[in-house]
Design an enzyme around this catalytic site. Sequence first.
Site, PDB file in Angstrom:
ATOM      1  N   GLU A 228      25.117 -33.187  40.003  1.00  0.00           N
ATOM      2  CA  GLU A 228      23.806 -33.363  39.404  1.00  0.00           C
ATOM      3  C   GLU A 228      23.928 -33.406  37.877  1.00  0.00           C
ATOM      4  O   GLU A 228      24.687 -32.640  37.282  1.00  0.00           O
ATOM      5  CB  GLU A 228      22.930 -32.181  39.820  1.00  0.00           C
ATOM      6  CG  GLU A 228      21.545 -32.155  39.232  1.00  0.00           C
ATOM      7  CD  GLU A 228      20.809 -30.878  39.600  1.00  0.00           C
ATOM      8  OE1 GLU A 228      19.611 -30.796  39.277  1.00  0.00           O
ATOM      9  OE2 GLU A 228      21.422 -29.967  40.199  1.00  0.00           O
ATOM     10  N   TRP A 229      23.202 -34.297  37.249  1.00  0.00           N
ATOM     11  CA  TRP A 229      23.174 -34.347  35.789  1.00  0.00           C
ATOM     12  C   TRP A 229      22.196 -33.291  35.272  1.00  0.00           C
ATOM     13  O   TRP A 229      21.041 -33.244  35.675  1.00  0.00           O
ATOM     14  CB  TRP A 229      22.744 -35.731  35.302  1.00  0.00           C
ATOM     15  CG  TRP A 229      22.614 -35.805  33.813  1.00  0.00           C
ATOM     16  CD1 TRP A 229      21.464 -35.750  33.076  1.00  0.00           C
ATOM     17  CD2 TRP A 229      23.686 -35.935  32.874  1.00  0.00           C
ATOM     18  NE1 TRP A 229      21.752 -35.850  31.737  1.00  0.00           N
ATOM     19  CE2 TRP A 229      23.108 -35.961  31.581  1.00  0.00           C
ATOM     20  CE3 TRP A 229      25.074 -36.047  32.995  1.00  0.00           C
ATOM     21  CZ2 TRP A 229      23.872 -36.084  30.421  1.00  0.00           C
ATOM     22  CZ3 TRP A 229      25.840 -36.175  31.844  1.00  0.00           C
ATOM     23  CH2 TRP A 229      25.245 -36.184  30.579  1.00  0.00           C
ATOM     24  N   ILE A 230      22.686 -32.413  34.400  1.00  0.00           N
ATOM     25  CA  ILE A 230      21.875 -31.338  33.837  1.00  0.00           C
ATOM     26  C   ILE A 230      21.695 -31.594  32.348  1.00  0.00           C
ATOM     27  O   ILE A 230      22.673 -31.820  31.625  1.00  0.00           O
ATOM     28  CB  ILE A 230      22.544 -29.958  34.042  1.00  0.00           C
ATOM     29  CG1 ILE A 230      22.829 -29.712  35.531  1.00  0.00           C
ATOM     30  CG2 ILE A 230      21.698 -28.852  33.444  1.00  0.00           C
ATOM     31  CD1 ILE A 230      21.602 -29.650  36.392  1.00  0.00           C
TER      32      ILE A 230
ATOM     33  N   ASP B 168      35.730 -17.778  35.174  1.00  0.00           N
ATOM     34  CA  ASP B 168      36.203 -18.484  33.973  1.00  0.00           C
ATOM     35  C   ASP B 168      35.025 -18.653  33.015  1.00  0.00           C
ATOM     36  O   ASP B 168      34.760 -19.732  32.499  1.00  0.00           O
ATOM     37  CB  ASP B 168      36.801 -19.838  34.352  1.00  0.00           C
ATOM     38  CG  ASP B 168      37.596 -20.473  33.214  1.00  0.00           C
ATOM     39  OD1 ASP B 168      37.865 -19.790  32.214  1.00  0.00           O
ATOM     40  OD2 ASP B 168      37.941 -21.661  33.322  1.00  0.00           O
TER      41      ASP B 168
END
Length: 291
Positions: A95-97, A198
């Site tokens: 998904e593009w955030i 991380d």
Amino acid sequence: MNASTILREALDEIGDRTAIIQCKSISGGDINSAYYVRSERHSYFAKINNHIPPRFFQSEAVGLELLRKTNAVQVPNVYYVMEAGDGTYGLLLLEWIEGEKTEQTAVLLGQAVAHLHQCYSQHFGLEKDNYIGLLSQKNRLYEDWIDYFVDCRLLPQIQLAEQKGRMPTYRRDKIEKLLVLLEQWLPRTCRPSLLHGDLWGGNWIVGTNGIPYLIDPSVFYGHYEFEIAFTELFGGFPESFYRAYNEIQPLSPEYKERKELYQLFYLLVHLNLFGETYGYSVDRILERYVG
């Protein structure tokens, strides 16, 4: 196979057969080629790599899904994972955030990470190996936190440093001395919390309405202070993050004494990834604890 072909096949596989209106290369880290992809239907973030180790993108997708299922933190949806059997290329379609930070973003991030650390397991570790950067990360299930920390975190990095010629005798001698003394500072028993694994400043991004999202995980169940120690190593987290975190998941009075022991692992990772530039920091921590 070129990026355009890979992306077209990926969108077809998830049922988006509309035209790709825009596909541009963007900054997305040192490991993979990253792309913003916009079709007539949707916008995507794609990672492509032509030389990936086994299950590299699959491990990332599993980690994102594990985080998503907690409902504690926001992560991008995983749309598609593809890895060639011969390891020649792979793709992760997410998904593009996109969004802008607000005054509440850091507070929301601190609260979310605290709630994540209240997602518990019966054992430390994870059933499957994964990666931190490009380095393979060993995992098994343990009942003892120190045993897991030594066997699955410190020793593999120490052994890799030896193979790379970055573990001179004086450094190895001090590390061996430290390993037998860890119980002075670390707990053997604590509740195993789900960790991103991380969590540095580059592994969270901002979405709509300033909502923080976690990306690029290296998940496992461990001592929650291990994660917070890493957030302090390279910065990227304002004081409001820590205040919000501590209101929900307070750090122990012993945290300041053990913090650098947890940071030692990440410094060993950086020593192996980037070289002797990080050797001084490793040696400084060893000097503090074992002289």
